[in-house]
Scaffold this motif. Structure first.
Motif, PDB file in Angstrom:
ATOM      1  N   ALA A  91      10.989 -21.549  20.251  1.00 42.82           N
ATOM      2  CA  ALA A  91       9.762 -21.698  19.379  1.00 42.82           C
ATOM      3  C   ALA A  91      10.218 -21.802  18.058  1.00 42.82           C
ATOM      4  O   ALA A  91       9.666 -22.975  17.318  1.00 42.82           O
ATOM      5  CB  ALA A  91       8.649 -20.899  19.639  1.00 42.82           C
ATOM      6  N   PRO A  92      10.710 -21.032  17.365  1.00 41.51           N
ATOM      7  CA  PRO A  92      11.220 -20.998  15.947  1.00 41.51           C
ATOM      8  C   PRO A  92      12.415 -22.246  15.577  1.00 41.51           C
ATOM      9  O   PRO A  92      12.220 -22.779  14.510  1.00 41.51           O
ATOM     10  CB  PRO A  92      11.818 -19.645  15.581  1.00 41.51           C
ATOM     11  N   THR A  93      12.885 -22.715  16.654  1.00 38.65           N
ATOM     12  CA  THR A  93      13.937 -23.815  16.334  1.00 38.65           C
ATOM     13  C   THR A  93      13.583 -24.966  17.061  1.00 38.65           C
ATOM     14  O   THR A  93      14.307 -26.115  16.954  1.00 38.65           O
ATOM     15  CB  THR A  93      15.369 -23.226  16.845  1.00 38.65           C
ATOM     16  N   TYR A  94      12.290 -25.208  17.714  1.00 40.60           N
ATOM     17  CA  TYR A  94      11.904 -26.454  18.344  1.00 40.60           C
ATOM     18  C   TYR A  94      12.093 -27.465  17.525  1.00 40.60           C
ATOM     19  O   TYR A  94      12.353 -28.764  17.864  1.00 40.60           O
ATOM     20  CB  TYR A  94      10.517 -26.062  18.873  1.00 40.60           C
ATOM     21  N   GLU A  95      11.453 -27.502  16.159  1.00 36.78           N
ATOM     22  CA  GLU A  95      11.567 -28.774  15.419  1.00 36.78           C
ATOM     23  C   GLU A  95      12.842 -29.127  15.059  1.00 36.78           C
ATOM     24  O   GLU A  95      13.243 -30.392  15.130  1.00 36.78           O
ATOM     25  CB  GLU A  95      10.804 -28.475  13.943  1.00 36.78           C
ATOM     26  N   MET A  96      13.860 -28.301  15.068  1.00 34.36           N
ATOM     27  CA  MET A  96      15.363 -28.697  14.885  1.00 34.36           C
ATOM     28  C   MET A  96      15.807 -29.334  16.069  1.00 34.36           C
ATOM     29  O   MET A  96      16.512 -30.527  16.196  1.00 34.36           O
ATOM     30  CB  MET A  96      16.178 -27.412  14.654  1.00 34.36           C
ATOM     31  N   SER A  97      15.266 -28.891  17.510  1.00 34.75           N
ATOM     32  CA  SER A  97      15.859 -29.414  18.521  1.00 34.75           C
ATOM     33  C   SER A  97      15.342 -30.875  18.540  1.00 34.75           C
ATOM     34  O   SER A  97      15.686 -31.743  19.172  1.00 34.75           O
ATOM     35  CB  SER A  97      15.271 -28.592  19.771  1.00 34.75           C
ATOM     36  N   ALA A  98      13.745 -31.095  18.536  1.00 30.29           N
ATOM     37  CA  ALA A  98      13.078 -32.345  18.473  1.00 30.29           C
ATOM     38  C   ALA A  98      13.690 -33.235  17.617  1.00 30.29           C
ATOM     39  O   ALA A  98      13.694 -34.508  18.030  1.00 30.29           O
ATOM     40  CB  ALA A  98      11.626 -31.926  18.364  1.00 30.29           C
ATOM     41  N   ARG A  99      13.867 -33.115  16.293  1.00 31.78           N
ATOM     42  CA  ARG A  99      14.595 -33.912  15.483  1.00 31.78           C
ATOM     43  C   ARG A  99      16.167 -34.432  15.916  1.00 31.78           C
ATOM     44  O   ARG A  99      16.208 -35.679  15.682  1.00 31.78           O
ATOM     45  CB  ARG A  99      14.601 -33.210  13.825  1.00 31.78           C
ATOM     46  N   ILE A 100      16.760 -33.548  16.616  1.00 27.46           N
ATOM     47  CA  ILE A 100      18.020 -33.985  17.053  1.00 27.46           C
ATOM     48  C   ILE A 100      17.985 -34.939  18.460  1.00 27.46           C
ATOM     49  O   ILE A 100      18.363 -35.842  18.362  1.00 27.46           O
ATOM     50  CB  ILE A 100      18.838 -32.594  17.804  1.00 27.46           C
TER      51      ILE A 100
END
Length: 513
Positions: A91-100
């Motif tokens: 959850a805390p790094t989902y945005e990082m994963s989605a942007r990749i």
């Protein structure tokens, strides 16, 4: 491309079947990392090892370990040209994963798993940045990932594998054909191969000698510990079990958040075999059990310690482990002595709060007096304690947060007059989807989008830079005041405790020098 050397474990002479990508905790293109160590991605390495044993050429790109930014990570994946890219969604790094994911070439198929994928699969499947997503795996992935690498069409028969129908836009789900394999969602932990450490760029690693190592060299006196007091241990992380029987309301491992998960503990002989393999191959002499709760069931402790005694583990290695306070509270002095003799160096405890009211709200099944009693007995036996604490929990009052501060300082005072040390690791509360407290918050009217707006917190202005915390990890916030205490007060208190712990570390290092 020189950056391809950052991919761990793959055979560069052959095309990649899959590249497992661990997203960075923040975009390091925007703010470079301070520290150079992060916990290894053991779950990802387990899946990669299993796939490799099944004959596939796979690698791991740990963007967090290498301090990579979003764009650089995506470019590296595209340059590697794997058939599949696989991500563990948190959850805390989902945005990082989605942007990749949004920057991946269209011909790279994407599969995802992890806590966030399990808690919010439809949200992930509907994310327009996940256009390459062809398989979402619910739960443990070893067997199903290998099956997907063999043939993507097998997803139609794999339980717990989801994808979005490209024509209808609806969720599609694998349906087992014939009698389902019960190990697909949860494999036999004793049948899995030992993790191939080639997939982990920072594990094993050389650790500097600690104050605990120096104290142990004096109190236990073995040649191993005396050598470690001078030059430190070669250390490795290890998993001894999967699953947790408890239901702490804030935790992604809570039993109510994982009703499909069977708790499985590795056979002691299987664990010891991995310890010895790591020692023979890498010279490892210290281990850290990072599973949810290695010392969490009394019968398991008895079984493991009987085998550790028989194999004279304490004469050869030291180890750290996670533990459960109410279970350790029931151990007598003889049982604690046996843990010491078998090499236990430090136990990590989810203490969380010094307020009994908040502990009850967390469903911790402990109270502050029990924590103090257990910590006192542990450090008296020379066992270090690493206590985890949460500030800003829903409903927390000023009195509650002050009780936690007093509790931490009381534990430090106890350690000062005993052989074992107490380290306090304090974090700001953040909600995780799928947990009991998430349901409580959304039922109370909180918008899920607001609860998912994680951002990293820089406490430098409060006097606690990241070097004091030794890792950049997990210092996240969603920017919401959940209790009576304003966020500014929560963070200044967190910074104060961080500074005090850092000063204690400096004092003990100076005293031992």
């Amino acid at each position: 491309m020189q950056q391809l050397a950052l991919i761990s474990g793959a055979d560069p002479a052959h095309a990649l079947d899959a590249l497992f990508v661990n997203a960075p905790l923040r975009d390091y293109d925007q703010r470079p990392r301070t520290n150079d160590y992060t916990l290894p991605v053991l779950g990802m390495a387990y899946i990669a090892t299993y796939a490799q044993k099944a004959g596939f050429n796979v690698g791991v790109l740990d963007a967090e370990a290498h301090g990579l930014g979003i764009v650089e990570t995506a470019e590296l994946v595209n340059a590697a040209r794997p058939r599949w890219a696989a991500m563990n969604l948190l959850a805390p790094t989902y945005e990082m994963s989605a942007r990749i994911a949004a920057n991946l070439d269209p011909d790279v198929a994407l599969m995802v798993g992890g806590h966030h994928a399990k808690a919010m699969p439809d949200r992930v499947l509907a994310d327009p940045r996940m256009t390459n997503l062809r398989a979402l795996v619910l739960g443990e992935g070893e067997l199903r990932v290998a099956a997907l690498l063999e043939d993507e069409q097998r997803r139609r028969e794999l339980p717990g594998v989801l994808w979005r129908d490209p024509l209808l836009g609806t969720r599609a789900t694998g349906i087992p054909v014939g009698k389902p394999n019960p190990q697909m969602p949860g494999p036999d932990v004793n049948g899995l191969p030992y993790v191939n450490r080639a997939f982990l760029p920072q594990d094993p690693y050389q650790a500097a000698p600690t104050q605990t190592d120096r104290r142990l060299a004096v109190s236990r006196g073995t040649g191993l510990l005396k050598a470690a007091a001078r030059s430190g241990h070669t250390e490795a992380n290890i998993v001894g079990s999967r699953g947790c029987p408890y239901n702490c309301t804030f935790c992604g491992a809570a039993v109510s958040a994982n009703p499909d998960l069977t708790i499985r503990v590795r056979n002691p002989e299987n664990i010891i075999g991995e310890l010895d393999q790591l020692h023979d191959e890498y010279g490892v002499t210290a281990f850290r059990f990072v599973d949810d709760l290695f010392l969490g069931l009394r019968r398991v402790i008895e079984e493991q310690m009987e085998a550790f005694t028989r194999h004279r583990i304490g004469e050869r290695y030291v180890w750290d482990a996670t533990g459960r306070i109410n279970v350790l509270n029931r151990l007598d002095d003889h049982e604690l002595d046996r843990l010491v003799q078998n090499g236990l160096r430090e136990v990590a405890l989810g203490i969380e709060s010094g307020s009994d009211r908040i502990l009850k709200a967390m469903d911790k099944r402990i109270d502050a007096e029990m924590t103090e009693r257990v910590a006192h007995r542990l450090v008296k036996h020379g066992i270090g304690v690493k206590g985890y604490f949460i500030l800003g929990f829903p409903g927390e009052s000023h009195d509650d947060i002050e009780a936690t501060v007093r509790h931490i300082r009381s534990l430090w005072a106890i350690a000062d007059s005993n052989p074992g040390d107490v380290r306090a690791s304090v974090f700001e509360f953040r909600p995780y989807p799928g947990t009991p407290v998430w349901t409580t918050l959304t039922d109370a009217g909180h918008n899920p989008d607001d609860l998912l707006a994680y951002g990293d917190v820089d406490l430098t202005e409060d006097g606690a830079d990241e070097s004091m915390r030794q890792r950049d990890e997990f210092n996240f916030s969603v920017g919401i005041q959940f209790g009576d205490v304003p966020l500014a007060k929560v963070r200044s208190t967190l910074a104060t405790l961080t500074r005090e712990q850092h000063q204690r570390n400096q004092n003990t290092q100076g005293a031992a020098a």
